[in-house]
Enzyme design. Sequence first.
Site, PDB file in Angstrom:
ATOM      1  N   GLY A  48     -13.905  -3.447   1.077  1.00  0.00           N
ATOM      2  CA  GLY A  48     -15.134  -2.551   1.039  1.00  0.00           C
ATOM      3  C   GLY A  48     -15.270  -2.024   0.545  1.00  0.00           C
ATOM      4  N   GLY A  50     -10.220  -7.751  -1.613  1.00  0.00           N
ATOM      5  CA  GLY A  50     -10.060  -8.459  -0.827  1.00  0.00           C
ATOM      6  C   GLY A  50      -9.268  -9.483  -0.555  1.00  0.00           C
ATOM      7  N   LYS A  52     -19.985 -16.545   1.691  1.00  0.00           N
ATOM      8  CA  LYS A  52     -21.161 -15.906   2.112  1.00  0.00           C
ATOM      9  C   LYS A  52     -21.660 -15.424   1.183  1.00  0.00           C
ATOM     10  CE  LYS A  52     -20.631 -16.096   7.170  1.00  0.00           C
ATOM     11  NZ  LYS A  52     -21.156 -15.295   8.257  1.00  0.00           N
ATOM     12  N   ARG A 112       0.837  -0.920   0.011  1.00  0.00           N
ATOM     13  CA  ARG A 112       0.044   0.105   0.011  1.00  0.00           C
ATOM     14  C   ARG A 112       0.454   1.560   0.212  1.00  0.00           C
ATOM     15  NH1 ARG A 112      -4.910  -1.682   3.806  1.00  0.00           N
ATOM     16  NH2 ARG A 112      -6.312  -3.100   2.246  1.00  0.00           N
TER      17      ARG A 112
END
Length: 396
Positions: free
Chosen positions: A376, A353, A202, A36
């Site tokens: 996110g 992610g 999920k 990053r």
Amino acid sequence: MTKKVVTDLDVAGKKVLVRADFNVPMKDGEITNDNRIVQALPTIKYLIDNKAKVILFSHLGKVKTEEDKAKLSLKPVATRLAELLDQAVPFVAETRGQELEAAINSLQDGEVMMFENTRFEDIDGKKESKNDPELGKYWASLGDLFVNDAFGTAHRAHASNVGIASNLESAAGFLMDKEIKFIGGAVDNPARPFVAILGGAKVSDKIGVIENLLKKADKVIIGGGMAFTFAKAQGKEIGTSLLEVDKVDLAKELLERAGDKLILPVDARLATSFSNDAAAGVVSIDEIPADKQGLDIGPESEALFAKELQGAKTVVWNGPMGVFEFENFAQGTIGVCEAIAKLSDATTIIGGGDSAAAAMQLGFADDFTHISTGGGASLEYLEGKELPGVAAISDK
């Protein structure tokens, strides 16, 4: 509206506040992955070369107690950045006050400094995370211009992004601009055929993304743990595989709505338990035994997904195909990486992610057009939501 980019600002001689995403992994005070920091370099170097006075800041982790402060200082980031830039990056261990103001006012053109973790302001009433107007106004008063290069927090309205941008002329940094163009462009105006690949554990984490991409994409491929909820919705035996019982009806509804647009696995790699050492072969998705669980897609699914990807001009991928952290259940994710890597004439995007982590860990990072730095934020962008941190940037 098109957002201003750092190149649209007259930065020479100006104090330029830069919200970077330096939320790097740390262990015992040492940075374990500086990706990053590296990603922020083009914007920082541009400002240095164009004689700006550069004031960098970021959050790091979640700061809830005074004890957290000792572990979550940005000082190691300033040290690493100085090495990467090959110039001094003075660090001020404050988020406000006279010492910080004096350091900023002493900056010369082309110099860089960094101040402390913005979430230190969360100790007393979550001022940063709740976008305290007084804090946003104060930080804005420290500079002449604001550059937001932190896509990873763009889905949150914080004092260090929305708060400052509400009080100061602002622009996107190069990294933020890239995210807007690639992810926003893929969702809003993709070259076709447009294929989306969604994995992860999920259905509940990806409901909005699935629904939005079923409207936008030509095909939506489903893998990962959530594929078993869809298999259950089709009436299949899934053994002890991951299942969201309360999402079975939703999966049925999505299957009915999607028709042949939704592509599901046709086989699975099985295990006797959730362990790398519990491998138990490959079976058709119709033949999973009651006492076993699927931890990855199988080879026939890899072949099917590769076939569906052929000819694609835009590919967006979010979520691994299996438990890629286990070597015996990484093959499905590797197979998808390989299939995407072979697409020579396509824009290929990983939406942050776990899928970004998988591609980098498995050695495929250079085979994608763009790997998002925001987990996110990427998900919410793929859902079609407006991101507060992006919306707050000045329009051209």
